[in-house]
Enzyme design. Structure first.
Site, short mmCIF file in Angstrom:
data_model
loop_
_atom_site.label_atom_id
_atom_site.label_comp_id
_atom_site.label_asym_id
_atom_site.label_seq_id
_atom_site.Cartn_x
_atom_site.Cartn_y
_atom_site.Cartn_z
N GLU A 45 0.81 -1.13 0.00
CA GLU A 45 0.03 -0.13 -0.09
C GLU A 45 0.87 1.34 0.05
O GLU A 45 1.53 1.34 1.04
CB GLU A 45 -0.99 0.09 1.22
N ARG A 49 -0.10 10.45 0.45
CA ARG A 49 0.32 11.59 1.44
C ARG A 49 1.48 12.44 0.90
O ARG A 49 1.87 13.39 1.42
CB ARG A 49 0.90 10.89 2.72
N LYS A 133 -11.22 -1.96 6.57
CA LYS A 133 -10.08 -1.50 7.21
C LYS A 133 -10.35 -1.12 8.75
O LYS A 133 -11.40 -0.06 8.89
CB LYS A 133 -9.28 -0.25 6.51
#
Length: 211
Positions: A45, A49, A133
């Site tokens: 993943e 950001r 998640k």
């Protein structure tokens, strides 16, 4: 929806730990991903950001054999679409919005939506999501909290992320409603900056051996 869920589960079940990466320099993306794959962590993943995130996903998708790149910290439909176009094979969000669910509905790429409360889990289940998640895991109550959801919300599987390390990963992985965990400890910033790919492969191998 069932087909996308099956596809997502096949990715999450590749390994007990999904590396959660913040890539500052796209030049490090390929050797970093290769180091993780060499250690047994294929699903990766890359979080949205940094300005380098999309290029990093694209590079890993194009150049790293065996890697299954995904995009994390997806906050809106524009993020979702850009990540898919870059080559993401799965999408991860810290929470969920209606517009994000709409974007996911129109895509063949599976979404792993974030939830932290029983109400959020129930809402997502109504939308057809039963693989979620759990974020932020430690701050939201940890393994004990997640265990308490296993009976009333039976049939829901989680990938807990947030505050998880080699020390507490097994607390989560031992739970019946946890399919894997997400963690950044397998690719510490100092090792990435030094280009210590062998060190990262060793950390990945330790994580891949967790049960």
């Amino acid at each position: 929806m069932a087909a996308k869920t099956d596809k997502l589960l096949s990715i999450l079940k590749l390994q007990p730990v999904v590396p959660v990466l913040i890539v500052d320099d796209v030049a490090s993306a390929v050797p970093l991903a290769r180091a993780l794959v060499a250690g047994g962590l294929k699903a990766i993943e890359i979080t949205m950001r940094t300005p380098a995130a999309l290029d990093a996903i694209r590079a890993v998708a194009d150049e790293v054999e065996g890697a299954v790149p995904g995009a994390g910290t997806i906050l809106n439909p524009a993020h979702f679409d850009a990540a898919v176009k870059a080559g993401s094979q799965f999408i991860v969000s810290p929470g969920t919005t209606r517009s994000l669910l709409d974007a996911a509905r129109g895509s063949d790429v599976a979404l792993l939506p974030g939830a932290a409360t029983a109400s959020e889990v129930m809402t997502l289940r109504e939308e057809g999501y039963d693989v979620l998640k759990f974020f932020p895991a430690e701050q939201a109550g940890g393994a004990a909290y997640l265990k308490s959801l296993s009976s009333p919300l039976a049939g829901t599987l989680f990938c807990p992320t947030g505050g998880i390390s080699l020390k507490n990963a097994k607390d989560y992985l031992s739970l019946p409603n946890v399919v894997c965990v997400g963690g950044s400890w397998v690719a510490p910033k100092e090792l990435v900056e030094k280009g210590d790919w062998a060190g990262i492969t060793k950390l990945a191998a330790e994580a891949a051996a967790l049960k």
